[in-house]
Scaffold this motif. Structure first.
Motif: not given
Length: 340
Positions: A180-184
């Motif tokens: 999720i962090a990578r997507a965000l």
């Protein structure tokens, strides 16, 4: 001179949605089935899908395994090319965009993958995994990139001091937070979440769903949330689209889908969701479908659900029901919608 008939209202032209962020029109994705690229048979993974997603909303996409949900998500973010149809993101047709313009649009469109074990490179540290999109798009490097990575790790509930650790040192729920962090990290507008909780324990599923709701409220994100569990989709979604064998069979507000499903397949999915009241659960009778889901290589004629439908009539195998508006903001593809 006769007046031209007005065009039919589809989910992509739903008048109840104001200025959709994303519109999908007549989207088709077929794969060759055996025998390489020149095979005669094709897998009808996605077969004429229409839908729209408004800014800031979550559209849940639900259906059995193998119905084409994940393929639809991957085609929307251009990880796979569409066979035909159009995908409009902020009025730009993604199916026609190439090169640098597509790269820039991709900053605003990200994806969270299903398997938190397979979607992270085991040879890279968490810091490098989350920072990779920043380097790829030339957004930030060096100290600025490190600060952005630490900031986004805090936002998703991870200790920023863990940036030098590797994926195998984390639990499944923590790995999904890394995804999720990578997507965000690029501050996207639209995120496709491809079954982001299906590989996690039930207690961790709730944490990830709550995190995604918090992130949506904080950053005004728009989600396409894909899952096969209707109870999870119902919890997080503003509207729900139900998919069966490559086609959308019903779309409507989450509460309406829960209280009054129009399509027999939605009714079946609804009946399989456990009820928290033990007394009600004891007397409840789930609707059991006959037979297996047909092959997407050779789907049934007309209505694809007619081979398993409890209320099927001869017309269902002869005439394909259009996905049309039955009520305000509600669409169903069934000749006998609401009659089960």
């Amino acid at each position: 001179m006769s007046a031209q008939p007005s065009p039919a209202i589809t989910p992509a032209s739903d008048p109840t949605l104001k200025k959709p962020l994303l519109r999908v029109e007549k989207l088709v994705k077929h794969f060759p089935a055996g025998g390489g690229l020149f095979a005669r048979n094709v897998v009808h993974a996605v077969d004429g899908v229409d839908l729209a997603i408004a800014p800031g909303e979550t559209l849940g996409l639900v259906g059995e395994s193998g119905c084409g949900k994940s393929t639809l998500g991957r085609v929307i973010v251009r990880l796979q090319p569409a066979t035909s149809g159009q995908i409009f993101f902020k009025d730009t047709d993604l199916t026609r965009v190439r090169g640098e313009k597509l790269r820039r649009l991709r900053q605003q469109i990200q994806m969270i993958f299903q398997d938190p074990y397979a979607s992270l490179n085991p040879r890279m540290t968490v810091g490098d995994i989350v920072a990779e999109p920043l380097r790829n798009f030339g957004v930030a490097r060096g100290r600025k990139a490190e600060q952005r990575v630490q900031e986004v790790m805090r936002v998703v509930g991870l200790n920023p001091n863990f940036v030098n650790r590797y994926p195998h040192e984390f639990s499944g729920g923590q790995r999904q937070r890394i995804g999720i962090a990578r997507a965000l990290v690029l501050n996207p507008t639209f995120i496709v979440a491809d079954e982001p909780v299906s590989a996690l324990d039930v207690s961790i599923q709730a944490q990830i769903v709550n995190l995604m709701e918090d992130l949506q409220a904080k950053f005004n994100l728009t989600f396409l949330f894909i899952a096969h569990d209707l109870s999870v989709v119902r919890h997080i979604s503003d509207r729900i689209a139900v998919m069966y064998l490559g086609k959308i069979v019903e779309i409507g507000p989450s509460g309406s889908i829960r209280d009054k499903p129009l399509h027999p397949y939605t009714k079946v999915l609804q009946s399989s969701v456990p009820v928290p009241d033990p007394d009600l659960e004891a007397v409840r009778k789930p609707i059991l479908l006959k037979g297996e889901i047909p092959s997407p290589v050779n789907p049934p004629s007309a209505c694809r659900f007619h081979t398993r439908c409890p209320i099927a009539q001869p017309i269902c195998s002869e005439v394909e029901p259009p996905l049309e508006m039955k009520e305000n903001g509600r669409f169903a593809a069934c000749h006998f919608a609401g009659q089960l």
